[in-house]
Design an enzyme around this catalytic site. Structure first.
Site: not given
Lengths: 93, 526
Positions: B451-453
């Site tokens: 997600n965040d990456v």
């Protein structure tokens, strides 16, 4: 060993460590970590000296004996787990 | 030459082997040899230590036997998906050994002389560092292990073995503290009033560790103040111990208070920061060993310890850089949505869901597919299924590669180990910087449990908590497929506009199940 000698060894080894490891590919980050972790079990040498030293109180033997066990878990576990992991990278289809 | 000279020469050989070990570990082709060489070096160092002198063998043999059996069975049984926990716990044993060796050296020196320790100032400082760093490492690593195995600082119901470890370890810690307080405070006729006070304070510090370990949340009000307080106290007690080195109770108090510090520093570290924590603890375990080397004046300990310390620091730096965060921020900061974080519903207004059949059609026409794995793949244990899908596509002539973010997963290189376990050649694993340059040529990018990456906000919104973090630019691909159970936020707690982008399709499903469905659909369509 004098303090300055020990410090010299320490500083040089830190430099060698940084130089040697700087260009490790990400694929090998985990095996490198567990492999170097096994090396930190080198404390086992200190533990063995104290656990085996004659003419010291029993308490020293007991404490150092536990330290031997801890360090051996670190050494044996570290090298074996690294070996297993590297085996994964080596497999050829 | 004397026996000691031979011994020191053997230590030199071992030290050289360790350096070459690390050098070889840096290349895939030589890594296996490197590991053997390291183990061989360790064997030489151990043999040189025990051979050629009169020893009391009892505790040496018991300790070595027990340690070998436990270490072997742990390492032989552990699953590849549990590797972060394993590395975490192994760090701790090294740290614990340093605390104990420091204690044994101090007690031995003190009792041999009757008064004082006969140690020089530098050995005294090293003993203090042994206890401090060692204890932080021991308890910090246990907490890292507990958080990775998901039984520490969590609200949900625990499995039997999780409960046994969680409460068992906390109880043992507390009992050791109580036993020490009773032994010195009540039973030792020679203990002075000051000794008794210190012993009871030691009891308090160990009880405190035990209590924090049973908590069900990872933060509490005033936690940062407590961290600083524990750090200041550890240093203060350390200074007192240097001034009064023969005061053994003070040593155990230092170990206890540093233990509190280790627990506090690690318990608030969240999942995505775990790679940094593990790398840092690895570094500490080495530095603790080096400190022990100074205590007993042993060169091989200093060399090996500082090599590990250095390698841990290098890895920590790589991990911090990959998240665009400083080490202080990881250890003391908090991560989460800010007031400026856009509303999730607003961001996700244009999300499009898709099906396995639709994905199969897209994959059929694709020439170049990139798979972007994240921690979700590890949780779903989807690595083998991912490889099956990749194999299927490759048979049709599609080029399949994997884009690996440096901090994807819970330890440095986590994704690489999992994909290697699934027999994927490491040539197909592409680093973030490499693949980003080619991402606009990619037909389909499949995001599995990340997600965040892949959150483009890192590049576009300077106010976001992940601003400036290098990301895998999945949004550049012609089509992006995100396999995710729901639209729940990642570790940073912010919505991901990629999911709502025009070229992005969401496939809501468990990672493994989703890929299996896609495999079936691909097989049917051909």
């Amino acid at each position: 060993m004098t303090f300055v000698t020990a410090l010299t060894v320490f500083v040089l080894a830190i430099y060698v460590g940084v130089e040697v490891i700087n260009k490790v590919p990400p694929t090998l980050h985990t095996p490198l970590m567990s492999g170097s972790n096994a090396l930190s079990g080198i404390t086992v040498v200190g533990a063995l000296i104290l656990a085996g030293q004659p003419d010291v109180p029993e308490l020293v033997h007991v404490i150092a004996g536990v330290a031997v066990a801890f360090a051996m878990i670190n050494v044996v576990g570290g090298f074996l787990v690294t070996h297993r992991m590297l085996g994964m990278f080596q497999k050829k289809r | 030459m004397h026996t000691q000279d031979f011994r020191d020469l053997a230590y030199l050989v071992a030290a050289v082997f360790f350096i070459v070990d690390l050098k070889w570990m840096a290349h895939p082709r030589t890594a296996v040899r490197g590991n053997y060489l390291g183990a061989f070096g360790m064997a030489i160092a151990i043999a040189a230590t025990v051979l050629g002198q009169s020893m009391t063998w009892k505790y040496v043999l018991i300790g070595a036997g027990v340690g070998t059996v436990i270490g072997w069975s742990m390492a032989a049984k552990v699953k590849m998906t549990s590797m972060p926990e394993m590395v975490g716990i192994l760090n701790g044993f090294g740290g614990g050994a340093s605390v104990l060796v420091g204690a044994a050296a101090l007690i031995g020196a003190q009792q041999a002389l009757g008064s004082g320790t006969g140690m020089g100032l530098q050995e005294e400082i090293a003993t203090v560092l042994s206890a401090l760093i060692g204890s932080v490492t021991f308890y910090g690593s246990y907490v890292a292990f507990g958080k990775l195995a998901e039984f520490l600082a969590v609200k949900w119901k625990l499995k039997g073995w999780q409960k046994a470890i969680k409460y068992g370890f906390a109880a043992v810690t507390a009992l050791i503290g109580i036993a020490y307080g009773v032994a010195v405070g009540l039973l030792d006729p020679n203990a002075s009033g000051r000794d008794k006070l210190i012993a009871w304070l030691t009891t308090v510090s160990f009880l405190l560790i035990g209590w924090i370990l049973t908590l069900k949340k990872d933060r509490f009000p005033g936690m940062d103040v407590c961290k600083w307080l524990a750090a200041a106290l550890s240093i203060g007690i350390g200074v007192l111990l240097v001034l009064d080195p023969a005061n053994i109770p003070l040593y155990w108090l230092l170990a206890g208070v540093s233990g509190v510090l280790g627990v506090l520093l690690t318990i608030s570290i969240g999942g995505a920061d775990m790679p940094v924590a593990i790398a840092l603890l690895n570094s500490y375990s080495g530095l603790a060993g080096a400190a022990t080397g100074f205590v007993i004046g042993n060169s091989v300990l200093i060399v090996a310890g500082s090599l590990v310390g250095a390698s841990g620091i290098v890895l920590t730096k790589i991990m911090c850089k990959a998240m665009n965060r400083s080490m202080t921020n990881v250890l003391f900061g908090t991560m989460g949505p800010t007031a400026d974080t856009p509303d999730a519903e607003e961001v996700y207004r244009t999300v499009k869901a898709t099906s396995a059949e639709e994905i199969a059609i897209m994959l059929d026409g694709a020439q170049h597919v990139v798979i972007i794995p994240g921690y979700g793949m590890a949780v779903a244990q989807a690595q083998h299924t991912v490889r099956q899908l990749a194999g299927l596509l490759e048979e049709k002539g599609t080029k399949v590669e994997y884009a690996i973010h440096p901090v994807a997963g819970r330890m440095p290189g986590h994704m690489n180990v999992l994909l290697a376990e699934a027999n994927i050649e490491y040539e197909k694993l592409r680093e973030m910087d490499e693949i980003n340059g080619e991402m606009d040529q990619v037909d389909v990018a499949i995001v599995v449990g990340a997600n965040d990456v892949v959150n483009p906000v890192a590049e576009t919104d300077p106010k976001s908590p992940i601003a400036g973090m290098p990301i895998i630019q999945a949004y550049k691909a012609k089509t992006v497929i995100v396999i995710k159970r729901s639209l729940s936020p990642g570790f940073a707690g912010i919505p991901n506009p990629l999911f709502a982008a025009d070229n992005c399709l969401m496939y809501f499903n468990d990672g493994k199940k989703a890929i299996q469905d896609i495999i079936t659909a691909v097989k049917e369509s051909s």
